[in-house]
Design a protein around this motif. Structure first.
Motif, PDB file in Angstrom:
ATOM      1  N   ALA A 118       3.105 -13.809  10.170  1.00 41.94           N
ATOM      2  CA  ALA A 118       2.926 -12.905   9.030  1.00 41.94           C
ATOM      3  C   ALA A 118       2.867 -13.686   7.721  1.00 41.94           C
ATOM      4  CB  ALA A 118       4.068 -11.889   8.988  1.00 41.94           C
ATOM      5  N   TYR A 119       3.709 -14.727   7.620  1.00 36.90           N
ATOM      6  CA  TYR A 119       3.700 -15.547   6.407  1.00 36.90           C
ATOM      7  C   TYR A 119       2.379 -16.302   6.267  1.00 36.90           C
ATOM      8  CZ  TYR A 119       4.910 -18.972   2.896  1.00 36.90           C
ATOM      9  OH  TYR A 119       4.900 -19.751   1.761  1.00 36.90           O
ATOM     10  N   LYS A 120       1.884 -16.844   7.359  1.00 29.84           N
ATOM     11  CA  LYS A 120       0.609 -17.568   7.340  1.00 29.84           C
ATOM     12  C   LYS A 120      -0.520 -16.651   6.863  1.00 29.84           C
ATOM     13  CE  LYS A 120      -2.490 -20.233  10.373  1.00 29.84           C
ATOM     14  NZ  LYS A 120      -3.675 -19.361  10.257  1.00 29.84           N
ATOM     15  N   GLU A 121      -0.536 -15.432   7.364  1.00 28.81           N
ATOM     16  CA  GLU A 121      -1.564 -14.473   6.973  1.00 28.81           C
ATOM     17  C   GLU A 121      -1.426 -14.082   5.498  1.00 28.81           C
ATOM     18  OE1 GLU A 121      -0.970 -11.357   9.795  1.00 28.81           O
ATOM     19  OE2 GLU A 121      -2.126 -12.355  11.378  1.00 28.81           O
ATOM     20  N   ALA A 122      -0.188 -13.979   5.027  1.00 29.64           N
ATOM     21  CA  ALA A 122       0.045 -13.638   3.618  1.00 29.64           C
ATOM     22  C   ALA A 122      -0.464 -14.742   2.699  1.00 29.64           C
ATOM     23  CB  ALA A 122       1.535 -13.386   3.378  1.00 29.64           C
ATOM     24  N   VAL A 123      -0.208 -15.992   3.079  1.00 28.19           N
ATOM     25  CA  VAL A 123      -0.678 -17.121   2.281  1.00 28.19           C
ATOM     26  C   VAL A 123      -2.205 -17.143   2.252  1.00 28.19           C
ATOM     27  CG1 VAL A 123      -0.804 -19.638   2.151  1.00 28.19           C
ATOM     28  CG2 VAL A 123       1.384 -18.527   2.607  1.00 28.19           C
ATOM     29  N   ALA A 128       0.438 -12.751  -4.081  1.00 26.53           N
ATOM     30  CA  ALA A 128       1.788 -13.238  -4.386  1.00 26.53           C
ATOM     31  C   ALA A 128       2.884 -12.308  -3.873  1.00 26.53           C
ATOM     32  CB  ALA A 128       1.945 -13.438  -5.889  1.00 26.53           C
ATOM     33  N   GLU A 129       2.691 -10.994  -4.003  1.00 29.35           N
ATOM     34  CA  GLU A 129       3.714 -10.046  -3.572  1.00 29.35           C
ATOM     35  C   GLU A 129       3.953 -10.146  -2.068  1.00 29.35           C
ATOM     36  OE1 GLU A 129       6.541  -7.073  -4.394  1.00 29.35           O
ATOM     37  OE2 GLU A 129       5.251  -8.121  -5.812  1.00 29.35           O
ATOM     38  N   ASP A 130       2.873 -10.218  -1.286  1.00 29.38           N
ATOM     39  CA  ASP A 130       3.001 -10.319   0.169  1.00 29.38           C
ATOM     40  C   ASP A 130       3.615 -11.657   0.577  1.00 29.38           C
ATOM     41  OD1 ASP A 130       1.845  -7.850   0.382  1.00 29.38           O
ATOM     42  OD2 ASP A 130      -0.147  -8.585   0.906  1.00 29.38           O
ATOM     43  N   ILE A 131       3.201 -12.732  -0.105  1.00 30.80           N
ATOM     44  CA  ILE A 131       3.739 -14.053   0.201  1.00 30.80           C
ATOM     45  C   ILE A 131       5.250 -14.073  -0.026  1.00 30.80           C
ATOM     46  CG2 ILE A 131       3.741 -16.495  -0.456  1.00 30.80           C
ATOM     47  CD1 ILE A 131       0.806 -16.156  -1.264  1.00 30.80           C
ATOM     48  N   THR A 132       5.664 -13.521  -1.150  1.00 38.47           N
ATOM     49  CA  THR A 132       7.079 -13.510  -1.494  1.00 38.47           C
ATOM     50  C   THR A 132       7.905 -12.746  -0.459  1.00 38.47           C
ATOM     51  OG1 THR A 132       6.540 -13.614  -3.850  1.00 38.47           O
ATOM     52  CG2 THR A 132       8.756 -12.898  -3.284  1.00 38.47           C
ATOM     53  N   LYS A 133       7.441 -11.560  -0.098  1.00 39.99           N
ATOM     54  CA  LYS A 133       8.178 -10.738   0.863  1.00 39.99           C
ATOM     55  C   LYS A 133       8.265 -11.403   2.236  1.00 39.99           C
ATOM     56  CE  LYS A 133       7.267  -6.258  -1.307  1.00 39.99           C
ATOM     57  NZ  LYS A 133       6.571  -4.950  -1.180  1.00 39.99           N
ATOM     58  N   CYS A 134       7.147 -11.977   2.680  1.00 39.43           N
ATOM     59  CA  CYS A 134       7.132 -12.622   4.003  1.00 39.43           C
ATOM     60  C   CYS A 134       7.987 -13.893   4.016  1.00 39.43           C
ATOM     61  CB  CYS A 134       5.689 -12.952   4.405  1.00 39.43           C
ATOM     62  SG  CYS A 134       4.706 -11.499   4.826  1.00 39.43           S
ATOM     63  N   GLU A 136      10.618 -14.461   2.044  1.00 39.88           N
ATOM     64  CA  GLU A 136      12.012 -14.020   1.968  1.00 39.88           C
ATOM     65  C   GLU A 136      12.492 -13.576   3.353  1.00 39.88           C
ATOM     66  OE1 GLU A 136      14.710 -10.827  -0.620  1.00 39.88           O
ATOM     67  OE2 GLU A 136      12.543 -10.876  -0.819  1.00 39.88           O
ATOM     68  N   TYR A 137      11.650 -12.829   4.073  1.00 38.95           N
ATOM     69  CA  TYR A 137      12.021 -12.335   5.400  1.00 38.95           C
ATOM     70  C   TYR A 137      12.192 -13.488   6.390  1.00 38.95           C
ATOM     71  CZ  TYR A 137      11.704 -10.046   9.944  1.00 38.95           C
ATOM     72  OH  TYR A 137      11.963  -9.637  11.224  1.00 38.95           O
ATOM     73  N   PHE A 138      11.290 -14.465   6.337  1.00 36.25           N
ATOM     74  CA  PHE A 138      11.357 -15.615   7.237  1.00 36.25           C
ATOM     75  C   PHE A 138      12.690 -16.342   7.100  1.00 36.25           C
ATOM     76  CE2 PHE A 138      10.775 -20.222   7.871  1.00 36.25           C
ATOM     77  CZ  PHE A 138      10.297 -20.250   9.173  1.00 36.25           C
ATOM     78  N   HIS A 139      13.075 -16.625   5.871  1.00 34.87           N
ATOM     79  CA  HIS A 139      14.314 -17.374   5.639  1.00 34.87           C
ATOM     80  C   HIS A 139      15.550 -16.526   5.963  1.00 34.87           C
ATOM     81  CE1 HIS A 139      12.562 -21.017   3.968  1.00 34.87           C
ATOM     82  NE2 HIS A 139      11.670 -20.238   3.382  1.00 34.87           N
ATOM     83  N   GLN A 140      15.493 -15.234   5.632  1.00 37.85           N
ATOM     84  CA  GLN A 140      16.623 -14.359   5.955  1.00 37.85           C
ATOM     85  C   GLN A 140      16.797 -14.235   7.453  1.00 37.85           C
ATOM     86  OE1 GLN A 140      18.824 -12.568   3.614  1.00 37.85           O
ATOM     87  NE2 GLN A 140      19.897 -12.693   5.566  1.00 37.85           N
ATOM     88  N   LEU A 141      15.693 -14.194   8.175  1.00 37.13           N
ATOM     89  CA  LEU A 141      15.734 -14.076   9.624  1.00 37.13           C
ATOM     90  C   LEU A 141      16.437 -15.280  10.258  1.00 37.13           C
ATOM     91  CD1 LEU A 141      14.918 -12.481  12.132  1.00 37.13           C
ATOM     92  CD2 LEU A 141      12.706 -13.657  12.083  1.00 37.13           C
ATOM     93  N   ILE A 142      16.130 -16.479   9.780  1.00 41.68           N
ATOM     94  CA  ILE A 142      16.764 -17.686  10.309  1.00 41.68           C
ATOM     95  C   ILE A 142      18.269 -17.646  10.072  1.00 41.68           C
ATOM     96  CG2 ILE A 142      16.974 -20.193  10.017  1.00 41.68           C
ATOM     97  CD1 ILE A 142      13.964 -20.229   9.437  1.00 41.68           C
ATOM     98  N   VAL A 143      18.668 -17.218   8.878  1.00 49.19           N
ATOM     99  CA  VAL A 143      20.100 -17.126   8.577  1.00 49.19           C
ATOM    100  C   VAL A 143      20.776 -16.094   9.477  1.00 49.19           C
ATOM    101  CG1 VAL A 143      21.793 -16.547   6.795  1.00 49.19           C
ATOM    102  CG2 VAL A 143      19.788 -17.909   6.201  1.00 49.19           C
TER     103      VAL A 143
END
Length: 227
Positions: A118-123, A128-134, A136-143
């Motif tokens: 999802a992040y790759k597709e957003a980039v 910018a809005e989609d990139i930021t959300k994806c 944020e979700y990627f890093h939160q998911l790892i935590v």
């Protein structure tokens, strides 16, 4: 104006606080903006009291600065502020990735794969809005995959602070065109169960961002201020 019908079960002061906080974090209220109680109350369709309470609470969190006889302002953001937050994120995310490599469930691993895509597709969309959300979700998911409650709580606070910075520099695509590959490296390390490789990949990812801010910070602020 806030739609109170959808939130009428919650205290008004909470709703106003969360809305003002969101606007500051995502840059709708820019750093240095004067926050006048009367004006904000009119815009939000509320009395001055919940706005005043929200501003006081945001001051305690460092998002608002109150100057005697001058009023309240959305706190400025400096390059040092950005670097300070990224230094903390570097260690927290390295630890989280190492733990995730050991503890992530089958479902969490699949979620991580989906988040990376999802992040790759957003980039690629360059929105910018989609990139930021994806991101944020990627890093939160790892935590979350770390399974460590204390780490999750600490990261939540740090991530909020980092959100202000993301909206300042995410319109510069030069940094982010290479980030999907960095996310893939972190994902691969976690999926392989290699804690040490995951720790190094996650730490290096944030370290590169920190260096980008150090090298390009002045340009970032000049560009955003001239908009």
């Amino acid at each position: 104006m806030i739609n109170f019908d959808l939130q009428n079960h919650r205290p008004l002061r909470e709703i106003v606080y969360e809305e003002l906080k969101r606007e500051i974090l995502v840059g709708e209220i820019a750093p240095g903006t004067r926050m006048m109680e009367i004006e904000l109350a009119d815009i939000m369709g509320v009395s001055r009291t919940p706005v005043r309470e929200a501003i006081r609470k945001l001051e305690k969190e460092g998002l608002v600065t109150i100057e005697p006889r001058k009023g309240a302002y959305a706190s400025d953001v400096s390059i040092k502020d950005m670097v300070d937050v990224l230094e903390v994120r570097e260690d927290l995310e390295a630890m989280a990735a190492a733990l995730a490599a050991q503890k992530a469930t089958k479902e969490e691993r699949q979620n991580l794969i989906n988040a990376t895509l999802a992040y790759k597709e957003a980039v690629e969309s360059q929105k910018a809005e989609d990139i930021t959300k994806c991101d944020e979700y990627f890093h939160q998911l790892i935590v979350n995959c770390s399974g460590n409650k204390t780490l999750i709580q600490l990261f939540s606070q740090v991530q909020e602070l980092a959100l202000r910075f993301r909206y300042l520099y995410y319109d510069d695509f030069s940094r982010y065109k290479n980030m999907p590959m960095e996310h893939i490296e972190i994902e691969d390390a976690i999926l392989s169960g290699d804690s040490q490789r995951a720790r190094i990949a996650a730490g290096a990812h944030v370290m590169k961002l920190k260096q980008f801010v150090i090298d390009e910070g002045e340009k970032i602020f000049k560009r955003t201020q001239n908009k």
